[in-house]
Write a protein that holds these residues in place. Structure first.
Motif, PDB file in Angstrom:
ATOM      1  N   ILE A  47       0.869   0.158  10.559  1.00 36.27           N
ATOM      2  CA  ILE A  47      -0.206   0.885   9.896  1.00 36.27           C
ATOM      3  C   ILE A  47      -1.446  -0.003   9.834  1.00 36.27           C
ATOM      4  N   VAL A  49      -4.803  -0.848   8.140  1.00 36.23           N
ATOM      5  CA  VAL A  49      -5.463  -0.629   6.854  1.00 36.23           C
ATOM      6  C   VAL A  49      -6.959  -0.446   7.103  1.00 36.23           C
ATOM      7  N   ARG A  57      -0.360   5.681  -0.680  1.00 35.61           N
ATOM      8  CA  ARG A  57       0.412   6.297   0.405  1.00 35.61           C
ATOM      9  C   ARG A  57       1.266   5.274   1.153  1.00 35.61           C
ATOM     10  N   LEU A  58       0.903   4.001   1.061  1.00 31.89           N
ATOM     11  CA  LEU A  58       1.704   2.966   1.738  1.00 31.89           C
ATOM     12  C   LEU A  58       3.037   2.761   1.020  1.00 31.89           C
ATOM     13  N   ASN A 141      -4.278   4.236   7.811  1.00 32.25           N
ATOM     14  CA  ASN A 141      -3.977   4.704   6.458  1.00 32.25           C
ATOM     15  C   ASN A 141      -5.058   5.610   5.879  1.00 32.25           C
TER      16      ASN A 141
END
Length: 200
Positions: A47, A49, A57-58, A141
């Motif tokens: 993911i 950032v 959401r992470l 993200n």
């Protein structure tokens, strides 16, 4: 937590319910993530950032992976105060719901309606999926600027559920009401009613 307490007391027959709290420390430090960092989720997806404020959401993504890994999971419902974009879309009184399963969507909408909680079904719009693509990771993200942020957040979470029926409730709006004195407990009645309906 309110739904967990309610269902622990009610104990609907024939239903096994697990509550997973995806919480973590959210303090600035030398080890904090930065824009441009690449994180690896528990399912090995990477993911990028783009925005450190899209951090909930992470942790929620890893919780979804964990929930499904429990084995023989029929349904996953995640509940989060995830996006301000949901408040922009629906106002302060409605929660948004995204789901991969039509029967689950209907059951949750029925549960909410029968207990006075306002819930609105939102689209898992495939047209917006490309907004969370990344050139240097599996996912980004954050979606592209210009709107639809609650949808792209839901699409991001959808990447972390493989087979289970899944629904995401963004309760950022109705979880708090200054006129009513603060926290509302939104979602407790809907989740409890849904579990009891499954048991019936």
């Amino acid at each position: 937590l309110g739904a967990a307490r309610t269902l622990a007391e009610v104990r609907p027959a024939g239903v096994e319910v697990h509550f997973i709290v995806a919480s973590c420390e959210n303090m600035v430090s030398a080890e904090a993530m930065r824009p441009g960092d690449i994180l690896t989720a528990s399912n090995k997806k990477t993911i990028e950032v783009l925005n450190t404020d899209a951090e909930g959401r992470l942790t929620l993504a890893d919780a979804l992976v964990y929930a499904e890994a429990l084995g023989e999971v029929d349904t996953i419902v995640d509940v989060a105060t995830l996006t301000g974009a949901c408040i922009v879309a629906l106002g302060p009184d409605y929660a948004g719901m995204w789901s991969s399963d039509e029967a689950l969507s209907k059951a949750l909408l029925d549960a909410a309606a029968s207990h006075g909680e306002l819930l609105w079904q939102m689209p898992l719009a495939p047209e917006y999926r490309e907004q969370i693509n990344s050139k240097i990771a599996d996912l980004a993200n954050l979606g592209a600027p210009g709107g639809g942020g609650s949808i792209t957040a839901a699409l991001f979470l959808n990447e972390f559920v493989k087979e289970s029926a899944w629904a995401h409730l963004d309760i950022a709006g109705p979880v708090w009401n200054d006129k009513a004195g603060g926290a509302t407990g939104y979602g407790v009645r809907t989740l409890a009613a849904y579990a009891e309906a499954v048991a019936a």
